[in-house]
Design a protein around this motif. Structure first.
Motif, PDB file in Angstrom:
ATOM      1  N   TRP A 160       0.701  -1.388  -0.074  1.00 33.67           N
ATOM      2  CA  TRP A 160       0.133  -0.017   0.019  1.00 33.67           C
ATOM      3  C   TRP A 160       0.762   1.153   0.008  1.00 33.67           C
ATOM      4  O   TRP A 160       1.953   1.340   0.299  1.00 33.67           O
ATOM      5  CB  TRP A 160      -0.934   0.003   1.095  1.00 33.67           C
ATOM      6  CG  TRP A 160      -0.427  -0.249   2.555  1.00 33.67           C
ATOM      7  CD1 TRP A 160       0.725  -0.215   3.065  1.00 33.67           C
ATOM      8  CD2 TRP A 160      -0.963  -0.567   3.701  1.00 33.67           C
ATOM      9  NE1 TRP A 160       1.062  -0.850   4.299  1.00 33.67           N
ATOM     10  CE2 TRP A 160      -0.379  -0.858   4.579  1.00 33.67           C
ATOM     11  CE3 TRP A 160      -2.494  -0.817   3.907  1.00 33.67           C
ATOM     12  CZ2 TRP A 160      -0.696  -1.134   6.011  1.00 33.67           C
ATOM     13  CZ3 TRP A 160      -2.828  -0.999   5.125  1.00 33.67           C
ATOM     14  CH2 TRP A 160      -2.001  -1.254   6.399  1.00 33.67           C
TER      15      TRP A 160
ATOM     16  N   THR B 217      -3.372   3.426  -2.640  1.00 33.93           N
ATOM     17  CA  THR B 217      -3.096   1.933  -3.053  1.00 33.93           C
ATOM     18  C   THR B 217      -3.369   1.172  -1.874  1.00 33.93           C
ATOM     19  O   THR B 217      -2.656   1.459  -0.799  1.00 33.93           O
ATOM     20  CB  THR B 217      -1.848   1.913  -3.698  1.00 33.93           C
ATOM     21  OG1 THR B 217      -1.749   2.757  -4.991  1.00 33.93           O
ATOM     22  CG2 THR B 217      -1.603   0.209  -4.276  1.00 33.93           C
ATOM     23  N   GLY B 218      -4.293   0.081  -1.732  1.00 35.99           N
ATOM     24  CA  GLY B 218      -4.220  -0.871  -0.974  1.00 35.99           C
ATOM     25  C   GLY B 218      -5.269  -0.256   0.031  1.00 35.99           C
ATOM     26  O   GLY B 218      -5.748   0.745  -0.036  1.00 35.99           O
TER      27      GLY B 218
ATOM     28  N   ILE C  55      -5.835   1.077   2.856  1.00 37.51           N
ATOM     29  CA  ILE C  55      -5.296   2.170   3.943  1.00 37.51           C
ATOM     30  C   ILE C  55      -6.377   2.191   5.020  1.00 37.51           C
ATOM     31  O   ILE C  55      -7.469   2.725   4.918  1.00 37.51           O
ATOM     32  CB  ILE C  55      -4.947   3.369   3.023  1.00 37.51           C
ATOM     33  CG1 ILE C  55      -3.811   3.382   2.118  1.00 37.51           C
ATOM     34  CG2 ILE C  55      -4.488   4.446   4.173  1.00 37.51           C
ATOM     35  CD1 ILE C  55      -3.515   4.615   1.341  1.00 37.51           C
TER      36      ILE C  55
END
Length: 328
Positions: free
Chosen positions: A220, A226-227, A229
C-alpha cells in the motif's frame, strides 16, 4: 611551506538528541542482523518476533536481509547480462527451464535502477548502454509537484538510493535524488490530507509503504491511494526517507519514540502499527529495519554511499548510463 588546512567538515544535519536517537536505532538494527543470522549459513531471518527474539523459531531467510559482500561480487560478475537481455533491452523478471523467460519485464521506474546499473557496470558480460534508456520514466503531478513515479509504495524511491549516491549527479532524464525528495514530500502531504479519516496522521506521524498490517502483509501507499489504507504507520517509510527529508522524517522518528512505546522493540521499530486501532506489530522485518538503518547512516555521514560508490562496477555502470556531475 604553508600548512595544509583540512577541508571544513559539513555542518551536522541533526542536533545531538536526534543524532543519539538515530545512533540507538542503528545499533538496535545491527543487533537484528547479528543475532538473527544462522550460525552455519550466515543467512538472516526474513522476520523475527521482536517480543520473543530469544525464542523465535522462524526459519525463513531473506536474501534482501543478508551482508554477503564477496558472494554478491561473485554472483554479479558471473551473471550473463547480455544473455538476459538478448531479445530485448529490458530485463526479464526471471527464467524457468520449463518455459524460458517470464513474460514480465522491469520496464518502468522503481527500485530496479540498481539492477540495471550493476548490469551496465559488469566487467564480464555487461548490459548494452541502451538498456538504461529502455525503461519508462512516467511523470506524475500532485499539488503542482512533478516527479517520476510508478508504483505507490514509498520504497520504490528508497532502495536503489540506499546504495547509489545520486546526489549532484544526473543522467539525461533526471536528478533522481531530487526526484526522491519530491516524491517523498508528495507522500507526506498525501498522508497529512488523510487526517480527516485517520486523525493520527499529521506532520508528526506519516508514512505508508509495503508492510505488515493487522490483517497481514499489504502492498500500500500513495498517491494514488493504493491498498486498503486503514491508518497503519510503517516506520520504515519515514526511516528510509531520512536523506531526502531529514527534518520531516526525524520528526516522525521522535514521535514514535516519545508517544508510541509499544512500537519500539529490542531491534528498533516494529514493522508497523495502527494507533487508531491500538494494534502494534510483534515482528521486525529485515528489509524494512535494514532500509532505516542504512538511510539513517547515509543521512548522518554518507558512509554507506561512500563505501559502495568505491566499487569499480558501480562507477562504470553510472558512467555508461550517462551520469554526469552537476550543480542543482
Amino acid at each position: 611551506m604553508a600548512a595544509v588546512v583540512p577541508p571544513a567538515k559539513p555542518q551536522p544535519v541533526f542536533g545531538p538528541e536526534d543524532d543519539q536517537l538515530l545512533d540507538d536505532l542503528e545499533r538496535a538494527s545491527c543487533c537484528y542482523f547479528w543475532e538473527q543470522a544462522g550460525a552455519q549459513t550466515g543467512l538472516v531471518k526474513d522476520r523475527c518476533n521482536a517480543r520473543k527474539a530469544a525464542t523465535d523459531n522462524a526459519n525463513v531467510a531473506s536474501i534482501a536481509a543478508t551482508d554477503i559482500t564477496l558472494l554478491a561480487h561473485g554472483i554479479t560478475n558471473r551473471v550473463e547480462w547480455t544473455w538476459l537481455s538478448e531479445d530485448t533491452s529490458l530485463l526479464p523478471h526471471g527464467w524457468l527451464p520449463e518455459m524460458g523467460f517470464l513474460p514480465y519485464r522491469w520496464d518502468y521506474y522503481n527500485e530496479m535502477m540498481m539492477m540495471y546499473l550493476l548490469g551496465l557496470g559488469s566487467p564480464t558480460y555487461p548490459l548494452r548502454p541502451e538498456a538504461w534508456d529502455a525503461w519508462k520514466r512516467t511523470m506524475f503531478e500532485y499539488e503542482g509537484l512533478r516527479y517520476i513515479g510508478s508504483f505507490a509504495p514509498l520504497f520504490v524511491h528508497q532502495y536503489s538510493q540506499a546504495w547509489f549516491d545520486f546526489r549532484n549527479k544526473r543522467d539525461r532524464y533526471a536528478d533522481y535524488f531530487q526526484n526522491s525528495i519530491t516524491a517523498t514530500e508528495v507522500h507526506r502531504r498525501f498522508c497529512i490530507e488523510l487526517s480527516h479519516r485517520f486523525p493520527d496522521y499529521s506532520p508528526d506521524l506519516w508514512g505508508i509503504t509495503a508492510s505488515d498490517s493487522e490483517k497481514g502483509y499489504v502492498i500500500w501507499g500513495g498517491p494514488p491511494a493504493t491498498g486498503p489504507i486503514d491508518g497503519t504507520i510503517c516506520p520504515a517509510a519515514a526511516g528510509g526517507s531520512l536523506p531526502f527529508l531529514p527534518q520531516e522524517a526525524m520528526r516522525v522518528m521522535r514521535t514514535i519514540r516519545n508517544r508510541y512505546q509499544n512500537a519500539m522493540s529490542c531491534y528498533g521499530f516494529v514493522d508497523a502499527f495502527n494507533p487508531m486501532k491500538g494494534w502494534y506489530d510483534t515482528d521486525v522485518v529485515g528489509i524494512d529495519t535494514g532500509i532505516t538503518m542504512i538511510m539513517a547512516e547515509n543521512a548522518r555521514t554518507g558512509y554507506v554511499w561512500e563505501v559502495f560508490m568505491q566499487n569499480p562496477e558501480v562507477q562504470r555502470g553510472m558512467e555508461r548510463a550517462g551520469f554526469r556531475p552537476y550543480k542543482p
